[in-house]
Design an enzyme around this catalytic site. Structure first.
Site, PDB file in Angstrom:
ATOM      1  N   ASP A  38       0.809  -1.220   0.000  1.00 40.23           N
ATOM      2  CA  ASP A  38       0.000   0.000   0.000  1.00 40.23           C
ATOM      3  C   ASP A  38       0.845   1.275   0.000  1.00 40.23           C
ATOM      4  OD1 ASP A  38       0.960  -0.519   2.546  1.00 40.23           O
ATOM      5  OD2 ASP A  38      -0.998  -0.707   3.483  1.00 40.23           O
ATOM      6  N   ASN A  93      -7.715  -2.933  13.872  1.00 38.33           N
ATOM      7  CA  ASN A  93      -9.078  -3.289  13.447  1.00 38.33           C
ATOM      8  C   ASN A  93      -9.077  -4.505  12.520  1.00 38.33           C
ATOM      9  OD1 ASN A  93      -8.050  -2.305  11.089  1.00 38.33           O
ATOM     10  ND2 ASN A  93      -9.670  -0.821  10.693  1.00 38.33           N
ATOM     11  N   HIS A 130      -7.168  -4.871   9.817  1.00 40.56           N
ATOM     12  CA  HIS A 130      -6.875  -4.631   8.398  1.00 40.56           C
ATOM     13  C   HIS A 130      -5.579  -5.316   7.965  1.00 40.56           C
ATOM     14  CE1 HIS A 130      -4.648  -0.525   9.204  1.00 40.56           C
ATOM     15  NE2 HIS A 130      -3.827  -1.527   9.296  1.00 40.56           N
ATOM     16  N   GLU A 179      -9.773  -2.086   4.910  1.00 35.26           N
ATOM     17  CA  GLU A 179     -10.512  -1.729   6.115  1.00 35.26           C
ATOM     18  C   GLU A 179     -11.788  -2.569   6.213  1.00 35.26           C
ATOM     19  OE1 GLU A 179      -8.650  -0.239   7.964  1.00 35.26           O
ATOM     20  OE2 GLU A 179      -8.249   1.850   7.519  1.00 35.26           O
TER      21      GLU A 179
HETATM   22  C1  F6R Z   1       1.170  -1.317   6.085  1.00 36.78           C
HETATM   23  C2  F6R Z   1       0.315  -2.454   6.425  1.00 36.78           C
HETATM   24  C3  F6R Z   1      -0.546  -2.395   7.644  1.00 36.78           C
HETATM   25  C4  F6R Z   1       0.262  -2.667   8.922  1.00 36.78           C
HETATM   26  C5  F6R Z   1      -0.636  -2.605  10.146  1.00 36.78           C
HETATM   27  C6  F6R Z   1       0.133  -2.813  11.433  1.00 36.78           C
HETATM   28  O1  F6R Z   1       1.883  -1.563   4.898  1.00 36.78           O
HETATM   29  O2  F6R Z   1       0.293  -3.407   5.725  1.00 36.78           O
HETATM   30  O3  F6R Z   1      -1.562  -3.358   7.523  1.00 36.78           O
HETATM   31  O4  F6R Z   1       0.872  -3.909   8.841  1.00 36.78           O
HETATM   32  O5  F6R Z   1      -1.303  -1.380  10.199  1.00 36.78           O
HETATM   33  O6  F6R Z   1       0.982  -1.732  11.640  1.00 36.78           O
HETATM   34  P1  F6R Z   1       1.994  -1.698  12.893  1.00 36.78           P
HETATM   35  O7  F6R Z   1       3.010  -2.734  12.654  1.00 36.78           O
HETATM   36  O8  F6R Z   1       2.572  -0.304  12.852  1.00 36.78           O
HETATM   37  O9  F6R Z   1       1.175  -1.972  14.105  1.00 36.78           O
END
Ligand code: F6R
Length: 280
Positions: A67, A136, A138, A143
């Site tokens: 992303d 959440n 994701h 989302e």
């Molecule tokens: C970003 C991504 C997100 C993160 C998730 C956890 O490229 O894929 O799904 O893996 O938001 O983020 P952290 O590791 O910062 O808790």
């Protein structure tokens, strides 16, 4: 799905790095799907170290990130392109032309999404997709209510995600509201998925993702449908898993994990002497 619970976050990141290193050694032209976020930093630290200390070779591999924020160019300090350059790409011998992230400032965003899907297909699909999990549930920026067959597209960030990531932007008011993300369907097409979750903040959502009912309200539950998905957690993130003891039994007895098993008290990634053994 297979679940591995490691004693701490460091051991969990070690295991993920070992899995990626093995993939690369077995298939130097591997196509890696990559993720960003705080959790992944320790994985990239270890891959950089493996490159420096054991010559782990990235020259033939290609990468596709999950992303990118819409409105941030690759030079922006909060862009995921900048994150990847800093944490991995500029520290190893990867050809930057073989590293792909969606372009968050593309003039035609819809075309950018379609082109991204096409590039993944042209590369032969993703061999190993690395994943984190949002609070959440994701994956990437898929989302709640993201269709399980969704492809790379524009996503609007949920309030929980804005809250989760706002600190990096100095407050929610400075955060982009939209992103380009691989779809859940794109992720499920990867030949192997490896999800890393660490810390107590991830315990509740990880339990729902792994042991809860499959629902598009929690994108990570889609991984239950994937034929080869490995979830790696530390004790804190795994603390709400009802079948934790069973997962430990599998890890301790299944021969396929033998090369990855290390007694917690004498295994440290940072013992250089452990490296040659680890990467066999
Ligand atoms: C970003 C991504 C997100 C993160 C998730 C956890 O490229 O894929 O799904 O893996 O938001 O983020 P952290 O590791 O910062 O808790």
């Amino acid at each position: 799905m297979e679940v591995v619970i490691q004693p701490n976050a460091s051991a969990a990141a070690d295991l993920v790095a070992q899995i990626i290193a093995r993939e690369l050694r077995a298939n130097p032209r591997a196509v890696l799907g990559l993720a960003t976020g705080g959790t992944m930093e320790s994985v990239y630290d270890r891959l950089v170290r493996l490159h420096r200390e054991t010559g782990l070779d990235f020259s033939g591999c290609r990468t596709f990130n999950l992303d990118e924020y819409i409105g941030l160019s690759g030079n922006h300090l909060n862009s995921y392109r900048h994150y990847m350059n800093q944490h991995l790409f500029r520290q190893v011998n990867i050809d930057l032309r073989h590293t792909h992230l969606p372009d968050g400032v593309a003039v035609d965003l819809e075309k950018e999404c379609a082109d991204y899907e096409r590039l993944i297909t042209q590369a032969g699909g993703i061999d190993l997709q690395l994943l984190g999990i949002g609070r959440n549930g994701h994956l990437g920026f898929n989302e709640p209510l993201s269709a399980f067959r969704s492809r790379t597209r524009i996503s609007t960030l949920s309030p929980e995600t804005i809250e989760q990531n706002a600190g990096l932007f100095g407050g929610p008011e400075n955060m982009p509201r939209r992103a380009i993300t691989m779809g859940v369907g794109t992720i499920l097409d990867g030949r192997r998925c490896v999800l890393l979750a660490t810390g107590p903040d991830k315990a509740a959502i990880l339990a729902q993702a792994v042991e809860g009912p499959i629902t598009s309200m929690i994108s990570a539950t889609a991984l239950q449908l994937h034929p080869h998905c490995t979830v790696i957690a530390d004790e804190a993130a795994g603390s709400r898993l009802k079948k934790a003891d069973y997962y430990r039994t599998i890890f301790n007895h299944d021969p396929k994990w033998e090369k990855f098993r290390q007694p917690a008290d004498n295994f440290s990634f940072y013992q250089p002497s452990s490296l040659p053994e680890m990467i066999k």
